[in-house]
Design an enzyme around this catalytic site. Structure first.
Site, mmCIF file in Angstrom:
data_model
loop_
_atom_site.group_PDB
_atom_site.id
_atom_site.type_symbol
_atom_site.label_atom_id
_atom_site.label_comp_id
_atom_site.label_asym_id
_atom_site.label_seq_id
_atom_site.Cartn_x
_atom_site.Cartn_y
_atom_site.Cartn_z
ATOM 1 N N GLY A 67 -10.156 0.354 -65.936
ATOM 2 C CA GLY A 67 -11.462 0.113 -65.330
ATOM 3 C C GLY A 67 -12.118 -1.203 -65.678
ATOM 4 O O GLY A 67 -13.196 -1.511 -65.154
ATOM 5 N N ALA A 68 -11.509 -2.015 -66.523
ATOM 6 C CA ALA A 68 -12.139 -3.275 -66.935
ATOM 7 C C ALA A 68 -12.362 -4.210 -65.747
ATOM 8 O O ALA A 68 -13.436 -4.788 -65.593
ATOM 9 C CB ALA A 68 -11.306 -3.968 -68.006
ATOM 10 N N GLY A 69 -11.357 -4.358 -64.908
ATOM 11 C CA GLY A 69 -11.488 -5.236 -63.739
ATOM 12 C C GLY A 69 -12.528 -4.731 -62.756
ATOM 13 O O GLY A 69 -13.318 -5.507 -62.217
ATOM 14 N N ASP A 70 -12.522 -3.424 -62.529
ATOM 15 C CA ASP A 70 -13.513 -2.839 -61.626
ATOM 16 C C ASP A 70 -14.924 -3.006 -62.187
ATOM 17 O O ASP A 70 -15.867 -3.288 -61.447
ATOM 18 C CB ASP A 70 -13.229 -1.356 -61.393
#
Length: 134
Positions: A67-70
């Site tokens: 979820g880091a990119g999102d």
């Protein structure tokens, strides 16, 4: 448009993802207003028609990178929606602030397990930014 270092290597068939010339020649085009290259926890780079630069990340102890990119993209979109000004791409200072906010979103997300439950609150992001700039 947002791409990672690995995606640059793939899209440029082995090009150096850290070489600004490779990025600009292969990925930037006249219609594009903003190109962002995320570099994991280290930083992100930005390219516009008139300026380019790097915004450092925030150091954290990662638990789960899901979820880091999102979270990064969500943080950037949040900044864009709050300003209601699509000219953010023409103001480097404001763009850097929006990218710092996005970096903090991504960084804080990796300190917890899961993608959705790990998303930080705005208050947590602002506190992390304040600590980072001290």
């Amino acid at each position: 448009m947002r791409v990672s270092e690995d995606e640059i290597t793939f899209l440029t068939e082995g090009g150096d993802p850290y070489d600004d010339n490779v990025v600009m020649k292969n990925l930037f085009h006249p219609i594009l207003k903003l190109l962002i290259v995320t570099e994991g926890p280290a930083s992100c780079r930005y390219y516009t028609k008139t300026f380019k630069g790097r915004v450092p990340g925030i150091k954290v102890k990662p638990v789960d990178t899901t979820g880091a990119g999102d979270a990064f993209v969500g943080g950037l979109l949040s900044s864009l929606s709050l300003t209601s000004d699509l000219n953010l791409f023409q103001d480097e200072k404001r763009l850097r602030e929006a990218l710092a906010f996005a970096n903090a979103c991504g960084a804080l997300t990796v300190t917890e397990r899961g993608a959705i439950l790990a998303l930080p609150t705005k208050q947590a992001i602002l506190e992390a930014l304040t600590k980072h700039h001290e």
